[in-house]
Design a protein around this motif. Structure first.
Motif, PDB file in Angstrom:
ATOM      1  N   VAL A 228       0.832  -1.206   0.000  1.00 39.92           N
ATOM      2  CA  VAL A 228       0.000   0.000   0.000  1.00 39.92           C
ATOM      3  C   VAL A 228       0.865   1.254   0.000  1.00 39.92           C
ATOM      4  CG1 VAL A 228      -1.697   1.331   1.314  1.00 39.92           C
ATOM      5  CG2 VAL A 228      -1.937  -1.152   1.124  1.00 39.92           C
ATOM      6  N   ALA A 229       1.899   1.253   0.816  1.00 42.10           N
ATOM      7  CA  ALA A 229       2.778   2.417   0.905  1.00 42.10           C
ATOM      8  C   ALA A 229       3.492   2.678  -0.420  1.00 42.10           C
ATOM      9  CB  ALA A 229       3.797   2.227   2.026  1.00 42.10           C
ATOM     10  N   ALA A 230       3.972   1.617  -1.062  1.00 44.19           N
ATOM     11  CA  ALA A 230       4.655   1.784  -2.346  1.00 44.19           C
ATOM     12  C   ALA A 230       3.699   2.339  -3.397  1.00 44.19           C
ATOM     13  CB  ALA A 230       5.242   0.453  -2.809  1.00 44.19           C
ATOM     14  N   GLY A 231       2.466   1.811  -3.427  1.00 44.08           N
ATOM     15  CA  GLY A 231       1.493   2.292  -4.401  1.00 44.08           C
ATOM     16  C   GLY A 231       1.117   3.743  -4.192  1.00 44.08           C
ATOM     17  N   LEU A 232       1.039   4.183  -2.931  1.00 45.80           N
ATOM     18  CA  LEU A 232       0.651   5.564  -2.662  1.00 45.80           C
ATOM     19  C   LEU A 232       1.836   6.522  -2.723  1.00 45.80           C
ATOM     20  CD1 LEU A 232      -2.061   5.117   0.095  1.00 45.80           C
ATOM     21  CD2 LEU A 232      -2.354   5.842  -2.273  1.00 45.80           C
ATOM     22  N   LEU A 233       3.044   6.028  -2.510  1.00 42.69           N
ATOM     23  CA  LEU A 233       4.204   6.886  -2.702  1.00 42.69           C
ATOM     24  C   LEU A 233       4.329   7.283  -4.169  1.00 42.69           C
ATOM     25  CD1 LEU A 233       6.554   8.232  -1.242  1.00 42.69           C
ATOM     26  CD2 LEU A 233       7.927   6.175  -1.661  1.00 42.69           C
ATOM     27  N   VAL A 301      -1.418  -5.671  -6.017  1.00 34.90           N
ATOM     28  CA  VAL A 301       0.016  -5.827  -5.816  1.00 34.90           C
ATOM     29  C   VAL A 301       0.774  -5.448  -7.085  1.00 34.90           C
ATOM     30  CG1 VAL A 301       1.851  -7.451  -5.219  1.00 34.90           C
ATOM     31  CG2 VAL A 301      -0.386  -7.634  -4.105  1.00 34.90           C
ATOM     32  N   GLU A 302       0.315  -5.956  -8.205  1.00 29.23           N
ATOM     33  CA  GLU A 302       0.970  -5.663  -9.480  1.00 29.23           C
ATOM     34  C   GLU A 302       0.823  -4.190  -9.846  1.00 29.23           C
ATOM     35  OE1 GLU A 302       0.375  -6.961 -14.123  1.00 29.23           O
ATOM     36  OE2 GLU A 302       0.238  -8.505 -12.570  1.00 29.23           O
ATOM     37  N   ALA A 303      -0.370  -3.628  -9.630  1.00 32.81           N
ATOM     38  CA  ALA A 303      -0.604  -2.224  -9.970  1.00 32.81           C
ATOM     39  C   ALA A 303       0.267  -1.296  -9.133  1.00 32.81           C
ATOM     40  CB  ALA A 303      -2.074  -1.873  -9.772  1.00 32.81           C
ATOM     41  N   ALA A 304       0.451  -1.634  -7.856  1.00 33.75           N
ATOM     42  CA  ALA A 304       1.305  -0.820  -6.988  1.00 33.75           C
ATOM     43  C   ALA A 304       2.743  -0.827  -7.473  1.00 33.75           C
ATOM     44  CB  ALA A 304       1.228  -1.328  -5.552  1.00 33.75           C
ATOM     45  N   SER A 305       3.242  -1.987  -7.896  1.00 37.03           N
ATOM     46  CA  SER A 305       4.618  -2.073  -8.392  1.00 37.03           C
ATOM     47  C   SER A 305       4.781  -1.324  -9.712  1.00 37.03           C
ATOM     48  CB  SER A 305       5.020  -3.538  -8.563  1.00 37.03           C
ATOM     49  OG  SER A 305       5.296  -4.135  -7.321  1.00 37.03           O
ATOM     50  N   VAL A 306       3.810  -1.460 -10.599  1.00 37.67           N
ATOM     51  CA  VAL A 306       3.873  -0.728 -11.870  1.00 37.67           C
ATOM     52  C   VAL A 306       3.919   0.774 -11.615  1.00 37.67           C
ATOM     53  CG1 VAL A 306       2.591  -0.154 -13.968  1.00 37.67           C
ATOM     54  CG2 VAL A 306       2.777  -2.541 -13.233  1.00 37.67           C
ATOM     55  N   ALA A 307       3.053   1.248 -10.727  1.00 38.51           N
ATOM     56  CA  ALA A 307       2.997   2.681 -10.439  1.00 38.51           C
ATOM     57  C   ALA A 307       4.285   3.173  -9.789  1.00 38.51           C
ATOM     58  CB  ALA A 307       1.800   2.981  -9.540  1.00 38.51           C
ATOM     59  N   LYS A 308       4.785   2.425  -8.819  1.00 36.85           N
ATOM     60  CA  LYS A 308       6.001   2.856  -8.136  1.00 36.85           C
ATOM     61  C   LYS A 308       7.175   2.940  -9.106  1.00 36.85           C
ATOM     62  CE  LYS A 308       8.474   3.858  -4.460  1.00 36.85           C
ATOM     63  NZ  LYS A 308       9.840   3.836  -4.989  1.00 36.85           N
ATOM     64  N   ALA A 309       7.302   1.965  -9.997  1.00 33.24           N
ATOM     65  CA  ALA A 309       8.398   1.978 -10.962  1.00 33.24           C
ATOM     66  C   ALA A 309       8.261   3.141 -11.941  1.00 33.24           C
ATOM     67  CB  ALA A 309       8.437   0.644 -11.715  1.00 33.24           C
ATOM     68  N   TRP A 310       7.079   3.275 -12.548  1.00 36.31           N
ATOM     69  CA  TRP A 310       6.900   4.313 -13.565  1.00 36.31           C
ATOM     70  C   TRP A 310       6.984   5.710 -12.961  1.00 36.31           C
ATOM     71  CZ3 TRP A 310       6.669   4.375 -18.809  1.00 36.31           C
ATOM     72  CH2 TRP A 310       6.357   5.606 -19.389  1.00 36.31           C
ATOM     73  N   CYS A 311       6.293   5.932 -11.868  1.00 37.39           N
ATOM     74  CA  CYS A 311       6.248   7.277 -11.282  1.00 37.39           C
ATOM     75  C   CYS A 311       7.608   7.700 -10.737  1.00 37.39           C
ATOM     76  CB  CYS A 311       5.185   7.337 -10.179  1.00 37.39           C
ATOM     77  SG  CYS A 311       3.510   7.034 -10.789  1.00 37.39           S
ATOM     78  N   ASN A 353      13.129   0.315  -5.428  1.00 39.08           N
ATOM     79  CA  ASN A 353      13.374   1.157  -6.596  1.00 39.08           C
ATOM     80  C   ASN A 353      12.677   0.568  -7.827  1.00 39.08           C
ATOM     81  OD1 ASN A 353      14.978  -0.993  -7.425  1.00 39.08           O
ATOM     82  ND2 ASN A 353      16.907   0.017  -6.901  1.00 39.08           N
ATOM     83  N   ALA A 354      12.823   1.249  -8.961  1.00 36.09           N
ATOM     84  CA  ALA A 354      12.113   0.828 -10.176  1.00 36.09           C
ATOM     85  C   ALA A 354      12.537  -0.565 -10.616  1.00 36.09           C
ATOM     86  CB  ALA A 354      12.353   1.848 -11.286  1.00 36.09           C
ATOM     87  N   ALA A 355      13.831  -0.873 -10.506  1.00 38.13           N
ATOM     88  CA  ALA A 355      14.314  -2.192 -10.934  1.00 38.13           C
ATOM     89  C   ALA A 355      13.678  -3.301 -10.105  1.00 38.13           C
ATOM     90  CB  ALA A 355      15.840  -2.245 -10.821  1.00 38.13           C
TER      91      ALA A 355
END
Length: 375
Positions: A228-233, A301-311, A353-355
């Motif tokens: 949740v934190a990664a997705g909202l960051l 879970v997947e959407a949070a990782s995609v957002a954190k990497a791209w943003c 991080n994005a990687a």
């Protein structure tokens, strides 16, 4: 997913934008950074008590607004644009989510109302290496000894959420910052608007009621909170990118070179267009992640990782281009461009991080290193 903001959500976004744009000018931010406390306590009181943002994600049963990740993402994007020196993300997002996931009913009732009102500030004390891997060991006594570096806003916190490893497994401790044996040491950090500290624990006696939920049973709650934190960051990083674009567009319309504004040059237009694409894509990714987090399920879970990497990548790109297009003034200490660049760098590294997040997505898609090359 067809997504559109409701009238109430637009009102929350507009309230955050109006307040933060007027309350977090360069002078106020500098005064907070240079103060003895190192953060803006008066602004925090206004955000928490007056606007109610501290309790946005806290259920109504515990004194909060009972809203979700989408509403908080709208606020956090405005936070990324304004960079107020307040622990909104640490306390109202990470800590609230952690207590909701790990605590029992009595602990939620005891801890969450103070967080929702902003009277209590909490912050996560997790290992930065691997993020969810505790570096502290809970002895059978039980006691905690050791240190955790890079705890955000720890000098302002009343409550430290400490992850530790014990005989039963991973536990989360809601540790009062004034408990005997606890010492918080502030230190310089890359991003001064998110101050960091080292938390020293010297044989701290742990009371049973401080252990959230069942001893050794916090691994799943910690992972949920991390997601949740990664997705909202990602929403905050979107705000950094958006501000970098907006401030640069304003500057290139004013800066004159060879008799005309530099914004009229084709090369500058191309750079701004690329920045705009990055910002719009980041906003779509962060809002999608927030909506998925509210719905729950594996997709979140997947959407949070995609957002954190791209943003994270978008914020780094746009903040770097903003410095370049501001020319000489963009490199000066007095100009705020460096603060946005530092926030982009630090927040894109925090919570994976994005990687790392691209690797997590690849693994979930079955494209990890063990997958044979189709060629």
């Amino acid at each position: 997913m067809h997504f559109a903001l409701t009238e109430d959500q637009r009102a929350i976004r507009d309230a955050a934008q109006d307040f933060l744009s007027g309350a977090t000018g360069a002078e106020a931010r500098t005064a907070a950074l240079e103060s003895a406390a190192g953060w803006d306590s008066s602004l925090w009181r206004a955000l928490g008590a007056e606007l109610g943002f501290a309790g946005l994600m806290t259920p109504e049963a515990y004194g909060g607004s009972g809203l979700g990740a989408v509403e908080m993402s709208l606020v956090l994007e405005e936070v990324g644009k304004a960079l107020p020196v307040v622990p909104l993300f640490e306390s109202a997002v990470v800590s609230v989510t952690t207590i909701l996931a790990a605590g029992d009913e009595d602990q939620k009732a005891a801890l969450l109302p103070g967080l929702a009102s902003g009277e209590t500030i909490a912050t996560p004390v997790w290992a930065r290496e691997g993020e969810t891997a505790p570096v502290l060991t809970l002895t059978p006594a039980p006691t905690l000894s050791g240190l955790v570096r890079y705890a955000p806003f720890a000098q302002a916190a009343d409550l430290l959420l400490v992850a530790c490893e014990g005989a039963e497994g991973v536990s989360l401790i809601a540790l009062p910052a004034d408990a005997p044996g606890v010492r918080v040491e502030r230190h310089a950090s890359l991003d001064p608007t998110r101050p960091l500290a080292t938390v020293h624990l010297e044989t701290v006696a742990i009371r049973p009621e401080w252990i959230l939920g069942v001893p050794g049973g916090a691994a799943a709650a910690l992972q949920k909170s991390w997601t949740v934190a990664a997705g909202l960051l990602a929403a905050e990083l979107t705000g950094v990118a958006a501000h970098s674009l907006a401030s640069t567009v304003e500057y290139v319309q004013q800066r004159v070179q060879f008799g005309r504004p530099i914004g009229s040059f084709q090369a500058v237009k191309h750079t701004l267009a690329d920045m705009m694409v990055q910002v719009e894509a980041a906003r779509s990714a962060s809002l999608y992640a927030a909506a998925a987090l509210d719905l729950g399920g594996d997709e979140a879970v997947e959407a949070a990782s995609v957002a954190k990497a791209w943003c994270g990548d978008a914020a780094n790109h746009c903040a770097g281009e903003a410095i370049q297009l501001h020319g000489g003034i963009g490199f000066t200490w007095e100009h705020p461009a460096h603060l946005y660049f530092k926030r982009a760098r630090s927040s894109s590294a925090w919570l994976g991080n994005a990687a790392l997040h691209r690797e997590l997505v690849a693994v979930r898609m079955g494209l990890d290193a063990t997958t044979p090359d189709p060629a």
